[in-house]
Design a protein around this motif. Structure first.
Motif, PDB file in Angstrom:
ATOM      1  N   LEU A 191     -30.287  18.951  34.556  1.00 34.57           N
ATOM      2  CA  LEU A 191     -30.130  20.186  33.779  1.00 34.57           C
ATOM      3  C   LEU A 191     -28.942  20.377  33.290  1.00 34.57           C
ATOM      4  O   LEU A 191     -28.856  21.587  32.863  1.00 34.57           O
ATOM      5  N   GLY A 192     -28.121  19.438  33.316  1.00 37.33           N
ATOM      6  CA  GLY A 192     -26.822  19.600  32.550  1.00 37.33           C
ATOM      7  C   GLY A 192     -25.717  20.201  33.165  1.00 37.33           C
ATOM      8  O   GLY A 192     -24.648  20.741  32.416  1.00 37.33           O
ATOM      9  N   HIS A 193     -25.599  20.223  34.528  1.00 36.24           N
ATOM     10  CA  HIS A 193     -24.362  20.467  35.218  1.00 36.24           C
ATOM     11  C   HIS A 193     -23.478  19.517  35.541  1.00 36.24           C
ATOM     12  O   HIS A 193     -23.881  18.605  35.785  1.00 36.24           O
ATOM     13  N   GLU A 194     -22.268  20.050  35.281  1.00 34.83           N
ATOM     14  CA  GLU A 194     -21.010  19.162  35.421  1.00 34.83           C
ATOM     15  C   GLU A 194     -20.777  18.866  36.941  1.00 34.83           C
ATOM     16  O   GLU A 194     -20.520  17.805  37.469  1.00 34.83           O
ATOM     17  N   THR A 195     -20.871  19.891  37.679  1.00 36.62           N
ATOM     18  CA  THR A 195     -20.407  19.583  39.051  1.00 36.62           C
ATOM     19  C   THR A 195     -21.844  19.592  39.927  1.00 36.62           C
ATOM     20  O   THR A 195     -22.886  19.975  39.322  1.00 36.62           O
ATOM     21  N   GLY A 196     -21.434  18.956  41.160  1.00 33.27           N
ATOM     22  CA  GLY A 196     -22.792  18.694  42.022  1.00 33.27           C
ATOM     23  C   GLY A 196     -23.307  19.818  42.392  1.00 33.27           C
ATOM     24  O   GLY A 196     -22.724  21.313  42.504  1.00 33.27           O
ATOM     25  N   VAL A 197     -24.515  19.676  42.991  1.00 35.23           N
ATOM     26  CA  VAL A 197     -25.567  20.876  43.236  1.00 35.23           C
ATOM     27  C   VAL A 197     -24.889  21.341  44.914  1.00 35.23           C
ATOM     28  O   VAL A 197     -25.129  22.584  44.949  1.00 35.23           O
ATOM     29  N   CYS A 198     -24.002  20.711  45.471  1.00 39.63           N
ATOM     30  CA  CYS A 198     -23.529  21.350  46.865  1.00 39.63           C
ATOM     31  C   CYS A 198     -22.795  22.303  46.362  1.00 39.63           C
ATOM     32  O   CYS A 198     -22.285  23.310  47.201  1.00 39.63           O
ATOM     33  N   ASP A 199     -22.090  22.321  45.117  1.00 41.41           N
ATOM     34  CA  ASP A 199     -21.211  23.500  44.787  1.00 41.41           C
ATOM     35  C   ASP A 199     -21.820  24.567  43.920  1.00 41.41           C
ATOM     36  O   ASP A 199     -21.230  25.751  43.590  1.00 41.41           O
ATOM     37  N   ALA A 200     -23.282  24.611  44.132  1.00 43.32           N
ATOM     38  CA  ALA A 200     -24.085  25.587  43.448  1.00 43.32           C
ATOM     39  C   ALA A 200     -24.000  26.860  44.380  1.00 43.32           C
ATOM     40  O   ALA A 200     -23.535  26.727  45.474  1.00 43.32           O
ATOM     41  N   ARG A 201     -24.769  28.077  44.111  1.00 46.29           N
ATOM     42  CA  ARG A 201     -24.846  29.208  44.818  1.00 46.29           C
ATOM     43  C   ARG A 201     -26.265  29.439  45.310  1.00 46.29           C
ATOM     44  O   ARG A 201     -27.265  29.117  44.390  1.00 46.29           O
ATOM     45  N   TRP A 202     -26.543  29.550  46.544  1.00 46.29           N
ATOM     46  CA  TRP A 202     -27.892  29.757  46.866  1.00 46.29           C
ATOM     47  C   TRP A 202     -28.487  31.081  46.437  1.00 46.29           C
ATOM     48  O   TRP A 202     -27.795  32.057  46.134  1.00 46.29           O
ATOM     49  N   PRO A 203     -29.836  31.112  45.833  1.00 45.80           N
ATOM     50  CA  PRO A 203     -30.319  32.160  44.948  1.00 45.80           C
ATOM     51  C   PRO A 203     -30.530  33.351  45.770  1.00 45.80           C
ATOM     52  O   PRO A 203     -30.727  33.176  46.973  1.00 45.80           O
ATOM     53  N   GLU A 204     -30.097  34.577  45.121  1.00 44.60           N
ATOM     54  CA  GLU A 204     -30.236  35.600  45.832  1.00 44.60           C
ATOM     55  C   GLU A 204     -31.647  36.241  45.867  1.00 44.60           C
ATOM     56  O   GLU A 204     -32.297  35.949  44.649  1.00 44.60           O
TER      57      GLU A 204
END
Length: 950
Positions: A863-876
RNA sequence: GCCCAGAUGGUGGAAUCGGUAGACACGAGGGACUUAAAAUCCCUUGGCCAUAUCGGCUGUACGGGUUCGAGUCCCGUUCCGGGCACCA
């Protein structure tokens, strides 16, 4: 070309990336809130991991990843409980050093764990057998040696305070937990030799040596703690255990009994584990009453929880081991008493436990009941235990079943004390009813005191008050919790930082720690209790050079023999969670900063079999460190989740007896057959792979098979997962076939984490299929990413937010087995809706990341993210997308619509019905439908059953 | 004996505040595609009755109770699991 879900490639790629990028390294960060997740660390056994082991790790890993996505700084460490018996048993058999086999096992564990994709910070790994680690185990032991328990302040204090008290006041006014009650003056203390003083202080130290009855296990060549003995045999190996008097190191765990009990109220553990611990601690409130021995100045004290039954005492009983036995035995009874004592000594703990024979002997003496003035005969019987209370009881046969059995057997009187109680057949043990016969109406009262007419509860309180006021005894709380025997006559454990200076156990100075485990030629323990460290040459303490030296150098002045025992398994596992906070610190167990930041474990995951072992010891250990100011929290594990065991599902083939013919499950009843375990790895969905079977068991290469429908169907049974049942499923194999994400998903899907359940390979395809569908959501049939920036439809958003709501709530409560179906439903809905929107699909990847981190990373990157999914934010969660769902009309719902709308309670059914049907929102769902039936209750409308108009 | 926890289809299990059962998956049956298989997709699936369309009855271990309404709450019983057990 469609893009396949190539899990092997994906998973290997991300394992490399995670190592390279140090993705899961954790550092203290005071700007972020901490969360501490911990698994009970494994003992690395030679058999490797089976599919049951990772269950708890997966569950906690999901939680850890979830918390991290919510923005917490999550500590999720792993290590090894590396000291222990099996490694040593193996060493004895093969001659290999336990360290060699242990390290090999650890490597194997690590390899297996790495395949499953955990978010452990391996930088913080601890091993209990590592000197840098056990330095702090020895250090804590040393601190316990230097402490006593102040019963008034209910906390550990330096032993120097106690010594000062003894110097000034002797034992007068001393508030300290003690092995036995001592009485001496300051002068007497001053007059003691060094050795006597040392002995005396052992009565108070939290870590102490004592000559005591211990559980001696000749088969293992070591003593065992109470929780390591089950039904009179050793927990490990099942060898018989006998009682033996030995000089052993102990920990005064009992001092903390009340705090261990109180602490249970402050932690979130399952009720059953708390209850088990309460039982183990065994608090009982009672009364100690003094009885005078008739025709003597001597008195003795009994303990009772039924002070209300003072008027029903008809005899007294002493434990055979009681020191009073000798005193009360009259000359004419001596021979019989001696014979009885001899008989009791000949009986093992196990025998006493299994058959409760009614045995006993009259001592010849009598005791005077301070409430009735009557002379009660003093008996001696094995049913009274020396180790509990005072080792002496007053017997009230009318209201205690054991006393009753004894009285009936020896024809002693029974006096009922509760109105209406029928004691002709059995005793009335319940603490209910109204007291009578206290005193008996036909007897002249001995004292001015009556309990008649009171309830049992009131009578107990009244008696306690009387006893205290008239100095007949005291109110006393007893605990069943015993002190822990802390030494083992084994090699593979922490050595004690102790040497014996002229018979006085002396601590190695703190700055000389750790005392390293010495090398020995022979690891074998002896049946007589001589520890293997006796074989170590380099095992003496040089006081001048402050180091361990060759024992040939032992002299009377400066070089002394070292302690030969080692510490038990629970030593290393008692404070390991503190060490993870600061694993490389060589100056402290944990720095105050690290401890302040991480506090205690927020979520602890492990098996319930440790309820009376590790989970008591580490609570005790931590409370001690709390008293010292090392740990800032009194309870180590705030929330505890006990994962269930995964049982094996064994498969059977049926051989017709005496032949070489096997019949399928459905046909077996026609013959006389022998079931034979068959390796579950050559059975799929209970159908046997016959060729594989022939290859596996060459002796059956020529066997005949009677099939049903062309298949050989195997029988099955749920048993413990073990090699001998051929039902062990290796996680590596599952990872190979389906991938780690499928394994993780499936282990959670199997059922509630807390529950024991059989491993059933049959269902795993469903989870794998789901992941394939999930994957396909993102790729078109040419293998291109089909996610775009299009607007998400209301339907899309509803599917997504339903899932957010469910997943967030479920993960928080560990209900993973219901989250996964929600994923399946949402994925199905979005696929049907042909959803392409990034606004929906991107949060979806985050939602699945805790469960299936590999596939999530891959998609996240795509999906084009530079950083890993573990640094994403849990959806509100945005409830706005769900509003419509308060009026539910699921697509396949047999035309039933469920509403929940509020109405005034006085509204009539007709009004409600009318209004509801006119309601704007309802109209939306009811247009084009014909209302068949409306179910209305006051205040609400529940069901509207509709069918299409045509 | 005492204490704790539990019992829902053929199976694992959903139903989170008492709201009108059986989510999801497995297994089974039927069908589509295919030379065939694998893979994939669709339908059916608690039981009984039915005109097998509409629909009806019954049903969460058993017996009672509370409630408009009970798998869920209360009382009793049975069974399974765990812990403690001559602890006075």
């Amino acid at each position: 070309m469609a893009r396949d879900y190539n899990f092997q490639e994906i998973e290997q790629k991300w394992h490399r990336e995670w190592v390279q990028n140090r993705t899961y390294r954790v550092v203290e960060d005071t700007n972020r809130k901490k969360f501490y997740v911990l698994n009970m660390f494994p003992y690395p056994s030679g058999a490797g991991l089976h599919v049951g082991h990772p269950l708890g790790y997966i569950a906690s890993d999901i939680y850890a990843r979830f918390k991290r996505l919510q923005g917490f700084n999550v500590l999720n460490p792993m290590g090894y409980d590396a000291y222990g018996l099996p490694a040593e048993q193996y060493a004895i058999q093969t001659g290999q050093h336990p360290e060699v086999t242990t390290f090999a096992n650890i490597d194997r564990y690590r390899e297996q764990l790495d395949k499953i994709g955990f978010s452990f910070d391996w930088n913080r790994e601890v091993r209990t057998c590592d000197p840098g680690y056990y330095k702090w185990t020895q250090w804590a032991f040393r601190k316990m040696f230097d402490s006593y328990f102040d019963t008034k302040q209910q906390k550990a204090q330096p032993i120097s305070l106690l010594v000062r008290h003894l110097e000034q006041h002797g034992t007068e006014g001393l508030n300290a937990s003690e092995t036995e009650s001592l009485n001496f003056t300051a002068q007497e203390w001053a007059a003691m030799t060094e050795q006597q003083k040392s002995e005396t202080l052992m009565n108070y130290r939290l870590a102490y040596v004592s000559e005591m009855m211990v559980n001696w296990c000749p088969g293992l060549g070591t003593v065992l703690a109470n929780d390591e003995v089950v039904d009179g045999v050793s927990e490990r190996g099942g060898f018989p255990v006998e009682q033996k008097k030995m000089r052993q190191w102990c920990l005064r765990v009992s001092a903390y009994a009340q705090r261990l009990l109180d602490g249970l109220e402050t932690i979130e553990w399952s009720e059953s584990i708390k209850e088990t611990q309460r039982n183990w601690i065994g608090r009982s409130e009672g009364t100690e009453v003094e009885f005078r021995i008739a025709d003597s100045d001597q008195t003795f004290t009994i303990f009772t929880t039924r002070a209300d039954t003072m008027f029903g005492v008809t005899f007294m009983v002493l434990a055979p081991e009681s020191e009073l036995v000798d005193l009360v035995t009259t000359d004419d009874r001596r021979e019989e008493v001696d014979a009885y004592i001899k008989y009791v000594k000949g009986r093992t703990e196990r025998e006493r436990m299994i058959d409760h024979k009614v045995t006993g002997v009259f001592s010849g003496s009598y005791a005077i009941n301070p409430f009735t003035g009557e002379k009660n005969p003093i008996w001696i019987s094995e049913y009274v235990l020396a180790g509990y209370g005072t080792g002496a009881i007053m017997a009230v046969p009318a209201h205690d079943s054991r006393d009753y059995a004894f009285a009936r057997h020896f024809n002693l009187p029974v006096i009922p004390l509760i109105e209406g109680a029928d004691v002709s057949e059995e005793s009335y043990d319940a603490k209910e009813g109204v007291v009578c016969n206290s005193p008996r109406p036909d007897v002249k009262p001995y004292i001015d005191f009556s309990l008649n007419g009171l309830t049992v509860k009131e009578a107990i309180a009244a008696t306690k008050k009387y006893v205290e006021e008239h100095k007949l005894g005291r109110v006393k709380v007893n605990y069943r919790l015993r002190n822990a025997i802390f030494s083992r006559q084994r090699y593979w454990g922490e050595p004690f930082p102790v040497y014996h200076k002229n018979g006085i156990p002396t601590m190695v100075p703190e700055e000389c720690l750790p005392v390293l485990l010495p090398e020995v030629e022979n690891f074998k323990p002896s049946e007589t209790g001589e520890p293997p460290l006796g074989n170590a040459q380099l095992w003496a303490w040089d006081e001048v050079n402050r180091k361990v030296v060759d024992k040939a150098l032992i002299d009377e002045k400066t070089v002394f023999p070292m302690e030969l025992n080692t510490m038990p398994g629970f030593a290393g596992s008692s404070a390991y969670y503190l060490r993870y906070m600061d694993p490389k610190n060589n100056d402290a167990l944990v720095s105050p900063e690290a401890d302040q930041y991480w506090q205690n474990v927020d979520l602890y995951v492990g098996g319930s079999e440790h309820a009376t072992g590790h989970l008591i010891y580490s609570r005790f250990w931590n409370k001690f460190l709390f008293d010292l100011g090392i740990s800032c929290k009194e309870e180590p594990f705030q929330k505890l989740v006990n994962q269930g065991m995964i049982q094996g599902r064994s498969n059977f083939v049926y051989r017709i007896q005496g032949t070489n013919t096997f019949v399928s499950l459905g046909l077996k009843d026609k013959y006389d057959v022998t079931p034979i375990h068959v390796d579950v790895n050559i059975v799929k969905n209970d159908v046997l792979d016959i060729e594989a079977f022939k290859a596996w068991r060459p002796e059956y290469a020529d066997a005949q098979f009677e099939l049903e429908d062309g298949k050989y169907v195997c029988g099955w049974a749920i048993e413990k997962m073990s090699k001998s049942m051929y039902n062990v499923v290796n996680p590596d194999r599952i990872v190979e076939q389906y991938g780690a994400d499928t394994l993780r998903l499936y282990e959670m899907f199997l059922g509630p984490v807390e529950q024991s359940k059989p491993w059933d390979t049959n269902g795993i395809d469903g989870c794998h299929r789901f992941l394939k569908k999930f994957w396909q959501l993102f790729w078109d049939k040419d293998g291109r990413l089909q996610v775009d920036d299009s607007e998400a439809s209301a339907e899309n958003m509803k599917s997504l937010h339903k899932l957010i709501k469910k997943a967030t709530a479920d993960i928080e409560t560990f209900s993973y087995n219901t989250t996964i179906p929600a994923f399946m439903v949402a994925t199905g809905e979005l696929a049907q809706q042909k959803c392409r929107s990034r606004r929906v699909l991107e949060p979806l990847v985050v939602l699945i990341a805790p469960f299936c981190p590999h596939i999530a990373e891959e998609l996240w990157q795509a999906l084009g993210h530079e950083t890993g999914v573990c640094d994403a934010r849990w959806p509100e969660l945005d409830e706005a997308f769900l509003v419509e769902s308060s009026v539910k009309m699921p697509v396949q719902f047999n035309g039933k619509v469920r509403f929940t709308l509020e109405f005034p309670t006085d509204a009539s059914k007709e009004d409600i019905e009318k209004e509801t049907l006119a309601n704007e929102q309802s109209q939306k769902y009811l247009s084009g439908m014909q209302v068949v039936k409306v179910v209305v209750v006051p205040g609400r409308i529940i069901n509207i059953v509709v069918k299409p108009n045509n």
